[in-house]
Structure formats: structure tokens, C-alpha cells
Design a protein around this motif. Sequence first.
Motif, mmCIF file in Angstrom:
data_model
loop_
_atom_site.group_PDB
_atom_site.id
_atom_site.type_symbol
_atom_site.label_atom_id
_atom_site.label_comp_id
_atom_site.label_asym_id
_atom_site.label_seq_id
_atom_site.Cartn_x
_atom_site.Cartn_y
_atom_site.Cartn_z
ATOM 1 N N THR B 24 31.288 -37.553 4.025
ATOM 2 C CA THR B 24 31.441 -37.239 2.605
ATOM 3 C C THR B 24 32.775 -37.727 2.060
ATOM 4 O O THR B 24 32.984 -37.716 0.852
ATOM 5 C CB THR B 24 31.347 -35.718 2.353
ATOM 6 O OG1 THR B 24 32.366 -35.084 3.122
ATOM 7 C CG2 THR B 24 29.982 -35.166 2.730
ATOM 8 N N GLU B 118 36.613 -53.939 -12.356
ATOM 9 C CA GLU B 118 36.072 -52.805 -11.601
ATOM 10 C C GLU B 118 37.065 -52.486 -10.502
ATOM 11 O O GLU B 118 37.920 -53.299 -10.182
ATOM 12 C CB GLU B 118 34.709 -53.164 -10.977
ATOM 13 C CG GLU B 118 34.816 -54.251 -9.927
ATOM 14 C CD GLU B 118 33.487 -54.907 -9.564
ATOM 15 O OE1 GLU B 118 32.489 -54.666 -10.240
ATOM 16 O OE2 GLU B 118 33.484 -55.681 -8.601
ATOM 17 N N THR B 119 36.957 -51.303 -9.930
ATOM 18 C CA THR B 119 37.768 -51.024 -8.752
ATOM 19 C C THR B 119 37.025 -51.600 -7.557
ATOM 20 O O THR B 119 35.787 -51.640 -7.557
ATOM 21 C CB THR B 119 37.970 -49.510 -8.529
ATOM 22 O OG1 THR B 119 36.699 -48.923 -8.227
ATOM 23 C CG2 THR B 119 38.555 -48.842 -9.759
ATOM 24 N N SER B 125 32.860 -50.189 -12.537
ATOM 25 C CA SER B 125 32.904 -51.056 -13.725
ATOM 26 C C SER B 125 32.524 -50.273 -14.982
ATOM 27 O O SER B 125 31.767 -50.749 -15.807
ATOM 28 C CB SER B 125 32.039 -52.307 -13.561
ATOM 29 O OG SER B 125 30.717 -51.982 -13.255
ATOM 30 N N THR B 213 29.486 -37.380 -5.667
ATOM 31 C CA THR B 213 29.153 -38.208 -4.513
ATOM 32 C C THR B 213 28.730 -37.284 -3.375
ATOM 33 O O THR B 213 29.522 -36.466 -2.916
ATOM 34 C CB THR B 213 30.373 -39.047 -4.092
ATOM 35 O OG1 THR B 213 30.831 -39.757 -5.237
ATOM 36 C CG2 THR B 213 30.024 -40.036 -3.000
HETATM 37 C C1 LIG Z 1 30.087 -44.086 -7.347
HETATM 38 C C2 LIG Z 1 31.450 -43.461 -7.279
HETATM 39 C C3 LIG Z 1 31.769 -42.657 -6.197
HETATM 40 C C4 LIG Z 1 33.016 -42.082 -6.112
HETATM 41 N N1 LIG Z 1 33.307 -41.327 -5.024
HETATM 42 C C5 LIG Z 1 34.559 -40.812 -4.901
HETATM 43 C C6 LIG Z 1 34.959 -40.089 -3.760
HETATM 44 O O1 LIG Z 1 34.161 -39.878 -2.862
HETATM 45 N N2 LIG Z 1 36.221 -39.623 -3.668
HETATM 46 C C7 LIG Z 1 37.122 -39.849 -4.673
HETATM 47 O O2 LIG Z 1 38.262 -39.438 -4.553
HETATM 48 N N3 LIG Z 1 36.769 -40.511 -5.771
HETATM 49 C C8 LIG Z 1 35.529 -41.008 -5.903
HETATM 50 N N4 LIG Z 1 35.192 -41.717 -7.008
HETATM 51 C C9 LIG Z 1 36.130 -41.729 -8.128
HETATM 52 C C10 LIG Z 1 37.005 -42.904 -8.234
HETATM 53 O O3 LIG Z 1 38.025 -42.794 -7.305
HETATM 54 C C11 LIG Z 1 37.557 -42.841 -9.650
HETATM 55 O O4 LIG Z 1 36.544 -42.773 -10.574
HETATM 56 C C12 LIG Z 1 38.392 -44.041 -9.925
HETATM 57 O O5 LIG Z 1 39.525 -43.665 -10.651
HETATM 58 C C13 LIG Z 1 37.636 -45.054 -10.738
HETATM 59 O O6 LIG Z 1 36.748 -45.710 -9.964
HETATM 60 P P1 LIG Z 1 35.613 -46.512 -10.710
HETATM 61 O O7 LIG Z 1 34.991 -47.374 -9.676
HETATM 62 O O8 LIG Z 1 34.813 -45.596 -11.468
HETATM 63 O O9 LIG Z 1 36.451 -47.406 -11.732
HETATM 64 P P2 LIG Z 1 35.970 -48.660 -12.578
HETATM 65 O O10 LIG Z 1 35.182 -48.229 -13.731
HETATM 66 O O11 LIG Z 1 35.397 -49.695 -11.679
HETATM 67 O O12 LIG Z 1 37.404 -49.111 -13.052
HETATM 68 C C14 LIG Z 1 37.608 -50.075 -14.068
HETATM 69 C C15 LIG Z 1 39.045 -50.103 -14.427
HETATM 70 O O13 LIG Z 1 39.448 -48.845 -14.978
HETATM 71 C C16 LIG Z 1 40.784 -48.564 -14.617
HETATM 72 N N5 LIG Z 1 40.853 -47.378 -13.762
HETATM 73 C C17 LIG Z 1 39.925 -46.950 -12.882
HETATM 74 N N6 LIG Z 1 40.354 -45.861 -12.253
HETATM 75 C C18 LIG Z 1 41.592 -45.592 -12.723
HETATM 76 C C19 LIG Z 1 42.569 -44.610 -12.445
HETATM 77 N N7 LIG Z 1 42.348 -43.669 -11.524
HETATM 78 N N8 LIG Z 1 43.728 -44.619 -13.124
HETATM 79 C C20 LIG Z 1 43.961 -45.571 -14.049
HETATM 80 N N9 LIG Z 1 43.081 -46.538 -14.343
HETATM 81 C C21 LIG Z 1 41.914 -46.555 -13.693
HETATM 82 C C22 LIG Z 1 41.281 -49.772 -13.847
HETATM 83 O O14 LIG Z 1 41.886 -50.680 -14.729
HETATM 84 C C23 LIG Z 1 39.997 -50.339 -13.274
HETATM 85 O O15 LIG Z 1 40.070 -51.707 -12.951
HETATM 86 C C24 LIG Z 1 33.946 -42.291 -7.142
HETATM 87 C C25 LIG Z 1 33.611 -43.099 -8.238
HETATM 88 C C26 LIG Z 1 32.382 -43.679 -8.322
HETATM 89 C C27 LIG Z 1 32.040 -44.552 -9.514
#
Ligand SMILES: Cc1cc2nc3c(=O)[nH]c(=O)nc-3n(C[C@H](O)[C@H](O)[C@H](O)COP(=O)(O)OP(=O)(O)OC[C@H]3O[C@@H](n4cnc5c(N)ncnc54)[C@H](O)[C@@H]3O)c2cc1C
Lengths: 321, 247
Positions: B24, B118-119, B125, B213
Motif C-alpha cells: 500500500t 505530469e509527475t 497529469s 490508492t
Molecule cells: C493515482 C495516484 C496515486 C497516488 N498514490 C499516492 C500514494 O500512495 N502516496 C502518496 O503519498 N501520494 C499518492 N498520490 C499523490 C501524489 O503524491 C500527489 O497527488 C502529487 O502531489 C501529485 O501527483 P500527480 O501525479 O497527481 O500530479 P500531476 O497532476 O501529474 O502533476 C502535474 C504538475 O502539477 C504540479 N504538482 C504536482 N504535485 C505537486 C505538489 N505536491 N506540489 C507542487 N506542485 C505539484 C507539478 O508541476 C506537476 O508537474 C497519488 C496520486 C495519484 C494521481
Amino acid sequence: MPVLVFIDQSEGQVKKASLEALTYGAKLAEQLGTHAEGVLLGKVTEDPSLLGKYGVKKIHHVDHDELTHLDSQVYTKVIAEVATSMGAKLIIFSNNADGKTIAPRLSVKLKAALVTGAIALPETGDGFMVRKNVFSGKAFANISLKTDIKIIALNPNAYKIVSGEGTAEVVSFAAQIESPKVKVTQTDKITGSVPLSEAERVVSAGRGLKGPENWGMIEELAEELNAALACSRPVADTNWRPHHEHVGQTGLAIAPNLYIAIGISGAIQHLAGVNRSKVIVVINKDAEAPFFKAADYGIVGDAFEIVPKLTAAIKNKKANG
Amino acid sequence: MKILVCISKTPDTTAKIAFTDNNTKFATAGVQWIINPYDEWYALIRAIEIKEKDSSASITLVNVGGVDAEPIIRKALALGGDEAIRISHDPQESYDTAVQISAIAKDGGFDLILTGRETIDYLGSSVGGMLSEMLDLPYVAMATKLELTGKTATVTREIEGGVEICEVELPVVISCQKGMAEARIPNMRGIMAARTKPLKVVEPIAVEAMTSTLSFELPPPKAGVKLVDADNVEELVRLLHDEAKVI
Ligand SMILES: Cc1cc2nc3c(=O)[nH]c(=O)nc-3n(C[C@H](O)[C@H](O)[C@H](O)COP(=O)(O)OP(=O)(O)OC[C@H]3O[C@@H](n4cnc5c(N)ncnc54)[C@H](O)[C@@H]3O)c2cc1C
Ligand SMILES: Cc1cc2nc3c(=O)[nH]c(=O)nc-3n(C[C@H](O)[C@H](O)[C@H](O)COP(=O)(O)OP(=O)(O)OC[C@H]3O[C@@H](n4cnc5c(N)ncnc54)[C@H](O)[C@@H]3O)c2cc1C
């Protein structure tokens, strides 16, 4: 509660990724004991009722000049109106460029949980769980969606298009269209070749090719296979090949049925963009190249000898069966 | 010109992907953390290039993360951010992240909000698009070029099999990818200066998550490569046709 599928078009042509989304939406509707409908924005060249063969019963068509190009604000408003009017609880997008632009907005607007990059139908028995790619295709995550309305963006090439019989009822949806704030002034399409993101077969080459002048044989192989071209990052960075061909962690992530890697070492960042390919073939003169560990088939040897032979063998196979 | 750059923290691209706690949680032991490459190479560096041409421009960095995100925030300051805000919260989903950033962006008077495409860990994204809806701003995703002329941005964005060039009035949210700028490394002066640049820590707002998640899985290992002799390419064609059925 019908499932609503966003049908994405470009220059009047419905995209392949949308046919996947339609098939997926119809299958999901069947799983839930309901039916699927589509929403199509802008003008299309073919009769939209024909999309019924992918399993949608009805298509809401908003035919308006201002919808020729994507403006995420305008599109989101219209899709939200359609979704609300029909009481859709599930909305399907392709996780392509347009899907990535619209779906997150719609998620906020409709207070609907969103999963991007889904690779399979959800599990809907107890709760609602969708499987998606994470860590650049190196793992999967199972995500639970907790809101009443849910949005899924399906990864391109993750779901096979199925077509059968049937036509869809096309209804024109009258929506208030605002003028777009994002004004498209120019569209440059690479004509004549298969778009890399949609390609079923991809021929890719790396630094092992020594220089841009040696890509002729790569192009010939790709043409013989009706494949798109790709390359490793250093090849794009040194301008041997155009940037849009760059695949990997920092380039495009693709999932074709066949990926042929020629003179590419298989660095972890490269693999991140191609490891979802169904079948990987590696041609490399170094038997120790890491790519062989990720490959299904391989040939150890000099690309300059093997590639022309391979092209000839495929030609031969096509001619003689 | 006020620019907000959203910076996320991701595992280094070579990090071993493994999970703990009954699959997890991502196993963070021994993982090196970096600025998400899209945020650093494309969003931040492009912002710095804009500032180099327009000295009145300022760059604010925002991160939603714990104190463990501070090294990557300092690195972003060393590259050329002017100030940083860390919203002290471990985000669990894209929506939660976007809500936190929107609270900063709402009254910040930013002309340009840049995110990465996206990360590279969760591949959402989504944050940029969600943020733009919360702020009621136009959004251009997956941009490969950005030029500013006064209050107008000319943006090139990727579409299937090509690119589209569009014009939009500021303020706007743009997600950035390859093509935007060339990667740089911080220099000594930047690193020294970053130590004293302001890094403000603010409290998060309460958000009810829309997703969670449940678990992670690793793909089954590949069966192993079938090697074909270099003198027998016909055999490869046969295998691809008869066995793999891909040609
Ligand atoms: C499917 C999924 C599963 C996840 N599972 C977990 C998990 O198990 N444990 C956990 O801790 N987190 C988890 N997360 C959360 C994730 O760590 C946060 O949502 C993260 O901040 C963003 O990831 P993203 O892929 O949604 O961002 P995206 O939408 O891909 O990010 C796009 C852009 O937004 C900006 N951005 C994104 N995140 C941040 C931030 N934190 N601070 C500032 N700018 C930001 C950046 O510019 C980035 O390039 C999960 C997220 C997703 C989508
Ligand atoms: C943060 C980060 C992100 C990155 N993102 C990406 C990315 O998105 N995509 C990407 O591709 N890379 C990426 N890289 C770079 C990656 O680490 C590798 O450096 C790169 O993939 C190597 O490209 P290559 O395989 O073409 O070249 P090389 O590693 O130089 O490999 C060339 C290969 O060709 C073989 N060869 C040579 N001559 C012949 C011949 N005559 N016949 C057959 N084979 C031959 C050699 O044996 C060798 O295996 C990234 C790196 C970092 C640090």
C-alpha cells in the motif's frame, strides 16, 4: 444511468483513441447493466451515427464553429451540460492530449473523482476500483473512486477496439457556446506517417546508428511494417531526429503492440517510456546491453547488416505468405 | 510579470520501485529525491529564461509536501526561483494537491502559472487542469514552447501527430514538457543565494479526498528474451508472425 464517452476529433476525423474509449465505455455500460452514449463536439466529415458500431446507442452532437479547436474552458462547460442533462454518473475520456486537458477540469466542475491512465475495466462489485499505470509504467495502482459521478481517462492502446453492427441515434445538443480564450492560429501535422502515440508498431533507433545519415534503413523498415518512428533521447537532443520522436521517461510514453529497438542500450529512463509495449524486439551488437532483459525477442549483431536483411525478409514474407 | 511555478518531488528516475505495508506504500528507503523533471527542466527553467529577459519578472515556487521536500525546493531556488511557499501537507491525490495550490494562487496576482506535464511517479497529469478550473483560467496542457509578447502568450502544444500553435491572454495555466527550455545545473552563486531566499511554510486547508490508492502491484516479470541468430532474420519474422502475431 448511462455512461458518457467523450468523442475526440481532429480536423473532422474521429481519433483512434476515441474508438478505444467508445469500446471501453460500451463494455463498462454492459457490465453495469446500462448503455453508453457519446458526446461529440465540432464538425466531423463522417456520419456520426456510424460510431454506433462501437456500441454507443446515442450521440449528442454539438456542431458549432467555435468548437473546431480545443479550448478546455469551452469544452468543459459543454460536456458538463450534456453529462448533467442525461444524468451520467460515469464519463470516459481517452488519456490523450485532449483528455488530459479536459478531464481534470471536468472533475472539478462536476465534483467527480478522476483516474487518468486507466488500463483495464474497473472492478465494480464492491466499491469502484480502477487500475492505472504508475511509476512510468513500472507498477500499477488500484484506485478507489469515492464520488457519485466518476471520470476515467483510458490510456491509449490499452483497450482493444471492437466493432460490430449498429448505428447510433444522433441528437443535436443545443449549448451556449462562449468564444474560446485559447485561439489556435496554426496546426502543423506531420503528414503521411502514423502518429507515434497511436501507432500499433514502432521502429526506434538510438545512438548505435552513429549519425542521422544512417536513418534511411530505419525508415525503410518502418515503412515495410507500417510503423511509426521513434528514437532515444540523445538522438533527439543532438537533432539527429525530431523531438517528437523521443520516447522515454522525459519523452513520449507509448504502448504499441510491437516495439523494435535498434542500437539502443535500454537505459532505465528509456524503458520507462516503452515498457508497456506488448512485444519488444531488440537489435544490438552488445549481448550485455540491458535492453535484452526487457525484450521478448532479440538479435545480437550489427544493425547495419541486420536491419536491411530484416526489411527484405518481411517484404518476402508479405509476398509469399 | 508574476510567475508561479509548481514544483513536485519525485523519486530519481533510476530508483528501485518496490512497495511496503502490504503493497500500500511506496518503499522510500534508499530513494534519492529529485525535482520532478518536467517541473525543473521545462517549467522552472522557462520561467527563469523569461525573467532573464524581463527583469521586472518574479518567480514564486510552490510545493505541497512535507519538510522532506525542502532540499528540492532549495535546489529550485538555487536554479533561480525568488521565493518559495511550502504548503505543509502530504497530498494523497491530484485533487487535494490542486486545492492546496489554488489557495495560494487565488490572491497571488500571478500572470503565469506553470506546472510540469505530469509527475513521473503517479502520472496524474491532472493538477494543472484542476487548478485552472478552480481559478477559472484558461489552460494549455503539454506545451512545448512559450513566448510572451506583452500580455499575450503564444503557446505551442502537442496534439496527436503534430503541434498546434495558439494565443491566449494572461493570466493562464500552462503545463510544460520537452522543448520549452534546455536543462541547466545550479551554479555556486545560486546555491549560496538560495540559502537566504525566503521559504515560507503555510498550513494546508482541509479537503475531502475524492479518490484513494488501495494498493500497488508490480508487473509480472518478462519470460526472458528469445534470441535469434543474426544470420537467420527469417526466423525472427516467422516468430513475430506465427507466435507473437504482431506482424
Ligand atoms: C493515482 C495516484 C496515486 C497516488 N498514490 C499516492 C500514494 O500512495 N502516496 C502518496 O503519498 N501520494 C499518492 N498520490 C499523490 C501524489 O503524491 C500527489 O497527488 C502529487 O502531489 C501529485 O501527483 P500527480 O501525479 O497527481 O500530479 P500531476 O497532476 O501529474 O502533476 C502535474 C504538475 O502539477 C504540479 N504538482 C504536482 N504535485 C505537486 C505538489 N505536491 N506540489 C507542487 N506542485 C505539484 C507539478 O508541476 C506537476 O508537474 C497519488 C496520486 C495519484 C494521481
Ligand atoms: C533524468 C533522465 C531522464 C532521461 N530520459 C530519457 C528518455 O526519456 N529517453 C531516453 O531514451 N533516454 C533518457 N535518458 C538518457 C538515458 O539514460 C540514456 O543515456 C539514453 O537512453 C541512451 O541512449 P541510446 O541507447 O541511444 O545510446 P547508448 O546508451 O549510447 O547506446 C547505444 C547502443 O547501441 C549499440 N550499438 C552501437 N553500435 C551498434 C551497431 N552497429 N549495431 C547494433 N547496436 C549498436 C551499443 O551496444 C549500445 O547499446 C534520461 C536520463 C536521465 C538522467
